[in-house]
Enzyme design. Structure first.
Site, PDB file in Angstrom:
ATOM      1  NE  ARG A 196       7.086   0.664   4.771  1.00 36.23           N
ATOM      2  CZ  ARG A 196       5.781   0.178   4.555  1.00 36.23           C
ATOM      3  NH1 ARG A 196       5.739  -0.971   4.523  1.00 36.23           N
ATOM      4  NH2 ARG A 196       5.137   1.050   4.855  1.00 36.23           N
ATOM      5  CG  HIS A 200       3.612   4.014   8.478  1.00 38.89           C
ATOM      6  ND1 HIS A 200       3.582   4.856   7.395  1.00 38.89           N
ATOM      7  CD2 HIS A 200       3.078   2.865   8.083  1.00 38.89           C
ATOM      8  CE1 HIS A 200       3.224   4.347   6.342  1.00 38.89           C
ATOM      9  NE2 HIS A 200       3.003   3.102   6.792  1.00 38.89           N
ATOM     10  CE  LYS A 203      26.489  -3.875  -7.457  1.00 40.10           C
ATOM     11  NZ  LYS A 203      26.825  -2.929  -8.321  1.00 40.10           N
ATOM     12  NE  ARG A 230      -1.781  -2.522   2.690  1.00 37.75           N
ATOM     13  CZ  ARG A 230      -2.059  -3.773   2.353  1.00 37.75           C
ATOM     14  NH1 ARG A 230      -3.241  -4.190   1.801  1.00 37.75           N
ATOM     15  NH2 ARG A 230      -1.167  -4.666   2.706  1.00 37.75           N
ATOM     16  CB  THR A 231       3.488   2.615   2.294  1.00 35.87           C
ATOM     17  OG1 THR A 231       2.617   2.245   3.481  1.00 35.87           O
ATOM     18  CG2 THR A 231       4.063   3.811   2.612  1.00 35.87           C
TER      19      THR A 231
END
Ligand code: NCD
Length: 310
Positions: free
Chosen positions: A109, A137, A88, A59-60
């Site tokens: 995120r 959030h 890496k 969703r986000t």
């Protein structure tokens, strides 16, 4: 930001950086986005959003991207750290110092608490926190509250219960801080081991009445909004601890038999088994409406940050 309503160029790291006046202003702007969400707009034409998602998301990330496209902007990014140079061994600061050259705003995120704040220190372009570990959030809290306003008319006067994982769930941390700026009563229902973080409790208890419980039964009939959350299995240090609390709460028709007629049930999603499918077709269920509302709230935030909202 110190109380002014200047959003242009601003980072969105913690909901604690928002005043009540600013939150209301986001809602007001989101409302003006409603017609644009269906007919589209070009106010962000030529602007680029980078979505850097080091943790799973449906969703986000997609709603940020959809919001950007609906305003005429475009998006770049990755949804999996595995495919980026992080794999890496690149550090977050270098990733940010690279991506800031490609984009006008970055949604991030990350599994680590504090990651968004750190990124903002390195970035010349605004950072939006799309979830920082179990910490916060903030954009989810804004869309949760926008949904409450749409469903209930206002936030003041509401009795709200949070149910589930209040320790590792980041959405409830941001939402608790934001709701505590309003005149509400908050009921916190969780297993003993998943109680609301102490630092959150300390702050909100100074502002609003808070009741903590382990059983949901007596709480359901009292509240206007039931905010249900998933137990955050991936954040448990010990799988045995998860096994003990898994399935602690299940909202089914039986659990709702004494609910207020106009109860609103919200959930940030994804849902596991904490809300039975039989609840979906009741008028209580507003969690997919929440998904819908996320678009206009994120459109508003992007337009405000990029200086395109009038
Ligand atoms: C939440 C999250 O990622 O914190 N989901 C979301 O953004 N809508 C909730 C969760 O994962 O349980």
């Amino acid at each position: 930001m110190g109380g002014s309503l200047e959003f242009e160029g601003r980072d969105i790291i913690s909901i604690k950086d928002f005043s009540r006046e600013e939150i209301n202003y986001v809602f007001k702007t989101a409302k003006t986005m409603e017609p644009l969400a269906s007919k589209g707009s070009q106010i962000l034409r030529g602007k680029i959003l980078a979505t850097l998602f080091f943790e799973a998301s449906t969703r986000t990330r997609l709603s940020f991207e959809s919001a950007m496209h609906k305003l005429g902007g475009s998006t770049i990014g990755f949804a999996e750290a595995e495919i980026a140079s992080v794999k890496k061994g690149e550090n977050l600061a270098d990733t940010i110092r690279t991506v800031e050259n490609y984009a006008d705003v970055i949604a991030l995120r990350h599994p680590l608490e504090g990651a968004a704040r750190l990124a903002a220190e390195f970035s010349r372009v605004p950072i939006i926190n799309g979830g920082s570990g179990a910490e916060e959030h903030p954009t989810q809290a804004l869309l949760d509250m926008y949904t409450m306003v749409k469903e209930k008319g206002k936030i003041d006067g509401l009795k709200v219960a949070f149910v589930g994982d209040l320790r590792y769930g980041r959405t409830v941390h941001s939402l608790a801080y934001a709701l505590s700026l309003y005149n509400i009563e908050l009921y916190l229902v969780s297993p003993e081991t998943l109680k609301m973080r102490r630092e959150v409790l300390q702050t909100i208890k100074e502002r609003i009445p808070v009741v903590e419980r382990t059983s949901l039964e007596k709480i359901v009939p009292l509240v206007d909004v039931l905010y249900v959350t998933r137990i955050q299995r991936e954040r448990f240090p010990d799988p045995a601890e998860y096994a003990k609390v898994k399935g602690s709460y299940r909202i089914d028709l039986q659990a709702l038999s004494e609910a207020k007629k106009d109860l609103t049930i919200l959930h940030p999603l994804p849902r596991l088994d904490e809300i039975a499918a039989e609840v979906d077709s009741t008028p209580y269920a507003r969690y997919f409406q929440q998904v819908r509302n996320s678009i206009v709230v994120r459109m508003a935030l992007l337009a405000l940050i990029l200086g395109a909202a009038k």
